[in-house]
Design an enzyme around this catalytic site. Structure first.
Site, PDB file in Angstrom:
ATOM      1  NE  ARG A 169     101.493  40.776 118.663  1.00 17.98           N
ATOM      2  CZ  ARG A 169     100.437  41.481 119.064  1.00 17.98           C
ATOM      3  NH1 ARG A 169     100.587  42.743 119.402  1.00 17.98           N
ATOM      4  NH2 ARG A 169      99.241  40.924 119.126  1.00 17.98           N
TER       5      ARG A 169
ATOM      6  CG  ASP B 213      96.592  43.694 113.782  1.00 19.12           C
ATOM      7  OD1 ASP B 213      95.629  44.186 114.395  1.00 19.12           O
ATOM      8  OD2 ASP B 213      97.757  43.687 114.225  1.00 19.12           O
TER       9      ASP B 213
HETATM   10  O1  MRU Z   1      97.225  42.693 119.906  1.00 22.90           O
HETATM   11  P1  MRU Z   1      97.215  44.149 119.593  1.00 22.90           P
HETATM   12  O2  MRU Z   1      96.917  45.010 120.778  1.00 22.90           O
HETATM   13  O3  MRU Z   1      98.462  44.582 118.866  1.00 22.90           O
HETATM   14  O4  MRU Z   1      96.006  44.317 118.577  1.00 22.90           O
HETATM   15  C1  MRU Z   1      95.720  45.597 118.069  1.00 22.90           C
HETATM   16  C2  MRU Z   1      94.556  45.626 117.151  1.00 22.90           C
HETATM   17  O5  MRU Z   1      93.901  44.641 116.912  1.00 22.90           O
HETATM   18  C3  MRU Z   1      94.264  46.934 116.492  1.00 22.90           C
HETATM   19  O6  MRU Z   1      92.896  47.075 116.238  1.00 22.90           O
HETATM   20  C4  MRU Z   1      95.016  47.035 115.157  1.00 22.90           C
HETATM   21  O7  MRU Z   1      96.351  46.686 115.303  1.00 22.90           O
HETATM   22  C5  MRU Z   1      94.924  48.393 114.570  1.00 22.90           C
HETATM   23  S1  MRU Z   1      95.789  49.605 115.511  1.00 22.90           S
HETATM   24  C6  MRU Z   1      95.593  51.089 114.715  1.00 22.90           C
END
Ligand code: MRU
Length: 363
Positions: free
Chosen positions: A104, A251
């Site tokens: 990712r 992220d």
């Molecule tokens: O695609 P995901 O579910 O991994 O995306 C998660 C998010 O966008 C969260 O807001 C981010 O990772 C922060 S988690 C503390």
């Protein structure tokens, strides 16, 4: 509450978040390739949890090499044909890290965790037994530390909330996205623990529905009042003054404060600015990427179009429909009221604030 991820009997055990809220099932992963697949397929998700999974996955990958004759550390006088293969461990370590980090691209915690594991590798690569122990110890330390970090984010952020506030959040930046407690939801939990009355409005977060499936579920498990809306309802909710603040996770936060988070976050920030509602990012220092100058340099993950054309086997658009499915968007720093970190709350200008973080300099 429940372990999202843990190391058990030489394997990595994860709560399968794809099945929530219908089913609470744990899966056991016995190879780093399985851990990589689980990150890519969203068994575990959320930037901090992805980082922890990466660390355990790398520790697991190295322990898979146990007993490999090419690893043999040759005592003096060993005949050449029985000697270990020079560079074998380094080569394998590189392959393990590459497999884990190819999963990712936006969540910087993945690369942060891999870099930390690489430092452990460099320090102990000459003693395989010790290396295995130290890599596992480092992964477990990251797991424990993340839990403490979330409490620190919560303590810092809860000061920004008043009793009676309703918080609008997006995606899931909660216990399920971290080692526990959460970042954005950690702020909510800390405010409630400080005696404030707080409610949450959760955006459902198309297409993967982390808001509906995960945020609502974990808040309900904790008895925190939560109301679910579809993403398109956010403007109406703000216009009706039904939320006093927006708090989301991240992220990746660039050096100037531009922040990548789940797709739809940018729209919320624009709406919040229009309606004069504070818009907060809650994120650990491990999510701040000073190596990326601004949001323009953040790679946005694009996911399978099938996630948009279908949901859990239910067809929502014809198979030939053209789809654009970016998993994240970038909110410009100028739309962010404050960034709540474990060290302190940052206010604009973020470039200076981020450069002043002591914890980042020690990273
Ligand atoms: O695609 P995901 O579910 O991994 O995306 C998660 C998010 O966008 C969260 O807001 C981010 O990772 C922060 S988690 C503390």
């Amino acid at each position: 509450m429940y372990p999202v991820i843990e190391w058990k009997d030489d394997a990595v055990v994860m709560l399968d978040q794809r099945l929530l809220p219908g089913e609470k099932k744990f899966i056991t992963l016995r190879s780093h390739k399985d851990v990589a697949r689980s990150i890519r397929e969203m068994v575990i998700r959320g930037a901090p949890a992805i980082g922890i999974a990466a660390a355990y996955g790398i520790a697991l990958g190295v322990s898979e090499l146990e007993g490999d004759p090419r690893l043999q550390q040759s005592p003096k006088g060993t005949p050449p044909q029985q000697e270990g293969q020079p560079g074998f461990l380094e080569g394998k370590f590189g392959e393990i890290v590459a497999a884990i980090t190819a999963t990712r691209p936006t969540a910087v915690n993945l690369f942060w965790a891999a870099a930390r594991m690489e430092r452990v590798f460099q320090a102990h690569k000459d003693d395989f037994r010790r290396l295995r122990q130290e890599l596992l110890a480092a992964a477990e330390a990251m797991d424990r530390e993340d839990y403490e970090i979330n409490h620190a984010i919560g303590r810092n952020g809860q000061e920004l909330l008043k009793s009676g506030d309703t918080i609008l959040t997006h995606c899931n930046a909660g216990a399920l996205a971290t080692a526990g407690y959460g970042t954005a939801l950690g702020v909510v939990r800390a405010a409630i623990e400080a005696g404030k009355t707080i409610q949450v409005i959760a955006g459902e977060t198309r297409p993967y529905l982390q808001g509906a499936r995960l945020t609502v579920w974990e808040l309900q498990e904790d008895g925190i009042p939560v109301t679910l809306i579809t993403d398109g309802m956010a403007g109406h909710v703000m216009q009706k003054r039904m939320a006093q603040a927006v708090i989301v996770g991240a992220d990746r936060v660039a050096a100037n404060g531009d922040t990548a988070n789940k797709i739809g976050t940018y729209s919320l920030a624009v709406l919040a600015r229009y309606h004069g509602i504070p818009f907060y990012i809650a994120a650990p220092l491990s999510t701040i990427d000073t190596g990326t100058a601004s949001g323009a340099g953040i790679i946005i993950e694009e996911r399978d179009p099938a996630e948009v054309r279908n949901f859990r086997g239910q067809v929502t658009a014809r198979p030939q429909t053209a789809v654009y499915n970016p998993a994240f968007d970038v909110t410009p720093a100028e739309l962010i009221t404050a960034i709540i970190t474990d060290e302190k709350v940052l206010y604009p200008p973020y470039g200076q604030g981020i450069a002043s973080l002591k914890g980042l300099r020690q990273k």
